[in-house]
Design a protein around this motif. Structure first.
Motif, PDB file in Angstrom:
ATOM      1  N   ARG B  33       0.554  -1.044   0.105  1.00  0.00           N
ATOM      2  CA  ARG B  33       0.184  -0.099   0.128  1.00  0.00           C
ATOM      3  C   ARG B  33       0.858   1.028   0.060  1.00  0.00           C
ATOM      4  O   ARG B  33       0.997   1.853  -1.087  1.00  0.00           O
ATOM      5  N   ASP B  34       1.546   1.362   1.426  1.00  0.00           N
ATOM      6  CA  ASP B  34       1.908   2.807   0.833  1.00  0.00           C
ATOM      7  C   ASP B  34       3.252   2.962   0.203  1.00  0.00           C
ATOM      8  O   ASP B  34       3.556   3.391  -0.260  1.00  0.00           O
ATOM      9  N   GLY B  35       3.959   1.576   0.409  1.00  0.00           N
ATOM     10  CA  GLY B  35       4.608   1.360  -1.408  1.00  0.00           C
ATOM     11  C   GLY B  35       4.941   1.770  -2.232  1.00  0.00           C
ATOM     12  O   GLY B  35       5.949   2.219  -3.399  1.00  0.00           O
ATOM     13  N   LEU B  36       3.665   1.264  -2.926  1.00  0.00           N
ATOM     14  CA  LEU B  36       3.520   0.900  -4.123  1.00  0.00           C
ATOM     15  C   LEU B  36       2.745   2.109  -4.539  1.00  0.00           C
ATOM     16  O   LEU B  36       2.616   2.538  -5.807  1.00  0.00           O
ATOM     17  N   GLN B  37       2.052   3.063  -3.544  1.00  0.00           N
ATOM     18  CA  GLN B  37       0.779   3.615  -4.366  1.00  0.00           C
ATOM     19  C   GLN B  37       1.284   5.303  -4.791  1.00  0.00           C
ATOM     20  O   GLN B  37       0.666   5.881  -5.712  1.00  0.00           O
ATOM     21  N   LEU B  38       2.204   5.747  -5.234  1.00  0.00           N
ATOM     22  CA  LEU B  38       3.460   6.397  -5.697  1.00  0.00           C
ATOM     23  C   LEU B  38       3.740   5.618  -6.667  1.00  0.00           C
ATOM     24  O   LEU B  38       4.103   6.544  -8.008  1.00  0.00           O
TER      25      LEU B  38
END
Lengths: 328, 328
Positions: B33-38
């Motif tokens: 989530r936080d890793g892939l979101q950007l």
């Protein structure tokens, strides 16, 4: 700065804490030596610009160079020329690393009497790094100490591979303690524990510090961490909590091996200053000046520096970070 | 694991130490989530390979995705498709982030009832990130909590900009405490303090943790650190010393903004596991498996990951490090 609060309840997890930090620490900048030693040689003029920028940070201890074989470390072949310039900056405690008595003579002759001498706690690293066993390396301490003391200086023995060795594996605590005790007995005024390959962790930091300090009461013990595995600043925090006030760091985190892309080098001075100053521990260094010195250093070595803080642009907050959905 | 030793002598510096660590911690992997979101959107197949590799690490809590606007976060537009696959892995506690009650409905309908909801402690970040004030964001907590609880799940409120905001500057402790208390009153089962922009330091970590935990007794409080300024692992160490056992981390340190080259993202799971396991704190994760998951992740996102440990090749020691003169 002491933060201490005891919680009344105790459950299956630890729910109490103590974060005991000293009021101030004394950082030694090692970028000129450990930082540059594996780089392509930097011209003297550029080194003097680095030194000027480092002095401007407010740091009061700088390891200026190393008096070692120019064949082994061509990047520091200009040690005498560097030493000859140091008198232009008055308010700094300069030191230099030496590899043997011959280097100590060179250093003293060049006007640098506060010396560091590396003894690897492990034979494997000692032989690879210095071509002799740990015991043989220790054998040179009295002569080097005598040279330093005779010139009105001091000798710090840096114990390399204090926690782990790339050849021999984990270094037993007792072995590092024995080397520490022998070094002090042989004339070392001060010790520094080096995490040469960046493998140690906070628990091992405090355990070794405790053992060495009990074996060598009255001898100051500093620490020298590398950030190769992302644990450098956490190790520094643990050491500072253990009462260590003498820490090595390198501007920009310089010191990674150029033949191992991505491998970080020494802990970055600016990250250490940021972590400590913002935690209420005085360092005497100005963060913006350290970042300016990092820019000078990056220009001098001609490649990107590993420091995250430097690459993030310093303490200031990039506004763009927030303009996304659902950040946390 | 508790290391505690009181020294008898006291001088001008602190020469006592306490390194109190819990026996075990419970890491939440947030790379999906936080890793892939950007990142540029990763195909579902590659995400499932990442999930397979992450489950194999032994981690028992994984934030699987985020049910937010596909326009705001195109990288997670496939949240429903990802959620539909989670049942293939039984022994994992899955959670998902939601941005509003509509997202909570989507998550619950997709079978994920343990929800995270971000409330920024600062209005500036709240408006930039979610288009509303902190108070307005808090207003949605009861409905989201009700949806989670109605589905047999739980709600964790992640307090973003808990320490600093890129728009409003330093977040007063009292403000974060007020948000925490309001979130719990409104139905949050758990809290997480997010160092959204990677600016906090150990002292501020323990001070805020202490204040929040005293304001919300009985509510578990986790931490979510970014390593933007090299302090992430030191902050994690401080939090763990303060008794925190729930920590977020991201495989490979994924989560840096692709538009800010060099800026590190979340603290890297493998670095956290290494630091803690080698310090005697059980994580339940296998380091080699995390490194394997990092390789899968690097392949999925198509660029180098920021983790130093990963780039250094893991715990093993590169022999080449030693074959130089005068290393310390």
């Amino acid at each position: 700065m002491v933060v201490r609060r005891r919680r009344r309840t105790r459950g299956p997890t630890v729910n109490e804490f103590d974060l005991v930090l000293p009021a101030a620490v004394d950082i030694r900048e090692v970028g000129m030596r450990d930082g540059l030693q594996l780089e392509a040689p930097v011209p003297l003029d550029a080194k003097l610009e680095m030194l000027e920028a480092l002095v401007a940070t407010g740091v009061r201890r700088i390891e200026a160079t190393s008096f070692v074989s120019p064949r082994a470390v061509p990047a520091l072949a200009d040690a005498d020329a560097v030493a000859a310039e140091l008198s232009r900056w008055g308010d700094v405690h300069w030191s230099a690393l030496v590899a043997n008595p011959r280097g100590a003579v060179r250093a003293v002759d060049a006007g640098v009497a506060d010396l560091e001498y590396v003894v690897s706690a492990s034979d494997g690293h000692s032989r690879a790094n210095a071509g002799r066993s740990t015991a043989e390396a220790l054998g040179a301490v009295p002569e080097i100490a005598g040279l330093a003391h005779g010139a009105g200086g001091s000798l710090e023995v840096v114990i390399a591979t204090a926690w782990d060795c790339p050849f021999d594996g984990r270094t037993p605590i007792g072995r590092t303690v024995d080397v520490a005790r022998a070094a002090v007995t042989a004339g070392a005024d001060q010790l520094c524990l080096g995490d040469t390959i960046g493998t140690t962790v906070p628990l091992r930091v405090v355990l070794l510090l405790d053992a060495v300090r009990r074996a060598c009461p009255g001898t100051p013990v500093g620490v020298h961490f590398h950030d190769t595995r992302g644990t450098g600043q956490a190790n520094a925090l643990a050491a500072v909590q253990a009462g260590v006030t003498q820490l090595d760091s390198s501007v920009g985190g310089l010191g990674g091996c150029p033949f191992a892309p991505g491998a970080s080098g020494n802990i970055a001075t600016e990250e250490l200053v940021y972590l400590l100053e913002e935690s209420g521990v005085r360092t005497g260094l100005d963060l913006d000046a350290v970042l300016a010195a990092a820019r000078v250093t990056e220009h001098a070595v001609g490649h990107e520096l590993p420091s995250s803080l430097y690459r993030a642009g310093g303490r200031s907050v990039p506004r763009g970070d927030a303009v996304v959905g659902s950040t946390s």
